[in-house]
Design a protein around this motif. Structure first.
Motif, mmCIF file in Angstrom:
data_model
loop_
_atom_site.group_PDB
_atom_site.id
_atom_site.type_symbol
_atom_site.label_atom_id
_atom_site.label_comp_id
_atom_site.label_asym_id
_atom_site.label_seq_id
_atom_site.Cartn_x
_atom_site.Cartn_y
_atom_site.Cartn_z
ATOM 1 N N ARG A 142 45.274 -13.570 8.306
ATOM 2 C CA ARG A 142 44.182 -12.822 7.673
ATOM 3 C C ARG A 142 42.847 -13.531 7.880
ATOM 4 N NH1 ARG A 142 46.825 -10.807 2.033
ATOM 5 N NH2 ARG A 142 48.713 -10.009 2.953
ATOM 6 N N HIS A 143 41.792 -12.741 7.938
ATOM 7 C CA HIS A 143 40.446 -13.292 8.061
ATOM 8 C C HIS A 143 39.772 -13.253 6.700
ATOM 9 C CE1 HIS A 143 41.294 -12.291 12.269
ATOM 10 N NE2 HIS A 143 40.469 -13.274 12.541
ATOM 11 N N ARG A 144 38.998 -14.277 6.418
ATOM 12 C CA ARG A 144 38.274 -14.345 5.150
ATOM 13 C C ARG A 144 36.802 -14.627 5.454
ATOM 14 N NH1 ARG A 144 41.481 -14.490 0.829
ATOM 15 N NH2 ARG A 144 40.173 -15.681 -0.559
ATOM 16 N N LEU A 145 35.931 -13.938 4.733
ATOM 17 C CA LEU A 145 34.500 -14.176 4.822
ATOM 18 C C LEU A 145 34.099 -14.999 3.613
ATOM 19 C CD1 LEU A 145 31.751 -13.466 6.209
ATOM 20 C CD2 LEU A 145 31.575 -11.619 4.538
ATOM 21 N N VAL A 146 33.459 -16.108 3.855
ATOM 22 C CA VAL A 146 33.006 -16.977 2.775
ATOM 23 C C VAL A 146 31.505 -16.798 2.625
ATOM 24 C CG1 VAL A 146 32.807 -19.351 1.957
ATOM 25 C CG2 VAL A 146 34.850 -18.636 3.201
ATOM 26 N N ILE A 147 31.080 -16.387 1.420
ATOM 27 C CA ILE A 147 29.664 -16.206 1.101
ATOM 28 C C ILE A 147 29.253 -17.415 0.275
ATOM 29 C CG2 ILE A 147 27.978 -14.773 -0.102
ATOM 30 C CD1 ILE A 147 29.877 -12.390 0.496
ATOM 31 N N SER A 148 28.290 -18.172 0.788
ATOM 32 C CA SER A 148 27.944 -19.460 0.186
ATOM 33 C C SER A 148 26.583 -19.450 -0.485
ATOM 34 C CB SER A 148 27.923 -20.546 1.267
ATOM 35 O OG SER A 148 29.168 -20.631 1.908
ATOM 36 N N VAL A 149 26.475 -20.235 -1.546
ATOM 37 C CA VAL A 149 25.188 -20.579 -2.159
ATOM 38 C C VAL A 149 25.063 -22.080 -1.924
ATOM 39 C CG1 VAL A 149 23.810 -20.607 -4.265
ATOM 40 C CG2 VAL A 149 25.452 -18.757 -3.882
ATOM 41 N N HIS A 150 24.334 -22.440 -0.861
ATOM 42 C CA HIS A 150 24.296 -23.825 -0.402
ATOM 43 C C HIS A 150 23.768 -24.792 -1.445
ATOM 44 C CE1 HIS A 150 25.545 -22.640 3.567
ATOM 45 N NE2 HIS A 150 24.598 -21.729 3.593
#
Length: 168
Positions: A142-150
């Protein structure tokens, strides 16, 4: 001091442990724009199980305000401080807040994810998260998209179809 003290910008607020919702409510009472992403988790006690709403990023709440109005935010009960690197707080890029909002408004399942800096930066080209940028991970098939708050080194992850993304 920031260049324009009257321009509203998003900041991450560090909160006391388990005070995120209280901070959100008090910011709302002061008419300060806020964002507290939450997720539902199954909590188990000795005698029962219950699904409860918890903050996506424990210990943080986001607020949008002009730097000149920071004292009103800093004095909210439950706020420990405004997050930043060095002597001054650092604003969070508008795009990162909008990515979190798109995720919250979507019907996709999401949860917190360990913060990652490495990986391929991608943009979603189709679906409810179209236009959102994040880091692509692969977990088994599976592919996962990681949305970051740096700034606060926190991230959220969502499963995504690989055909819906393109490298940047």
């Amino acid at each position: 001091m920031p260049d324009d003290v009257h321009t509203t910008r998003w900041y991450a607020l560090r909160t006391r442990s388990r005070h995120e919702k209280l901070v959100r409510d008090r910011l709302a009472g002061l008419s300060i724009e806020h964002l507290l992403p939450t997720v539902f988790r199954l909590n188990q006690w000795k005698d029962r199980k219950k699904e409860i709403e918890v903050p996506l990023f424990s210990g943080y709440c986001f607020a949008r305000f002009p730097w000149a109005d920071r004292l009103a935010v800093q004095t909210v009960s439950g706020v420990v401080g405004i997050v930043g690197g060095g002597a001054l707080p650092t604003p969070i890029p508008y795009e990162e807040i909008e990515s979190l909002r798109s995720l919250i408004l979507s019907t996709l399942r999401y949860d917190s994810h360990p913060y990652l800096r490495e990986g391929m930066v991608v943009e979603v080209t189709r679906g409810p998260l179209q236009g959102v940028r994040g880091i692509l991970l692969r977990k088994e098939k599976r592919h996962r998209l990681v949305i970051s708050v740096h700034l606060i080194q926190q991230a959220a992850a969502v499963e995504i179809d690989a055909s819906h993304i393109t490298p940047i």
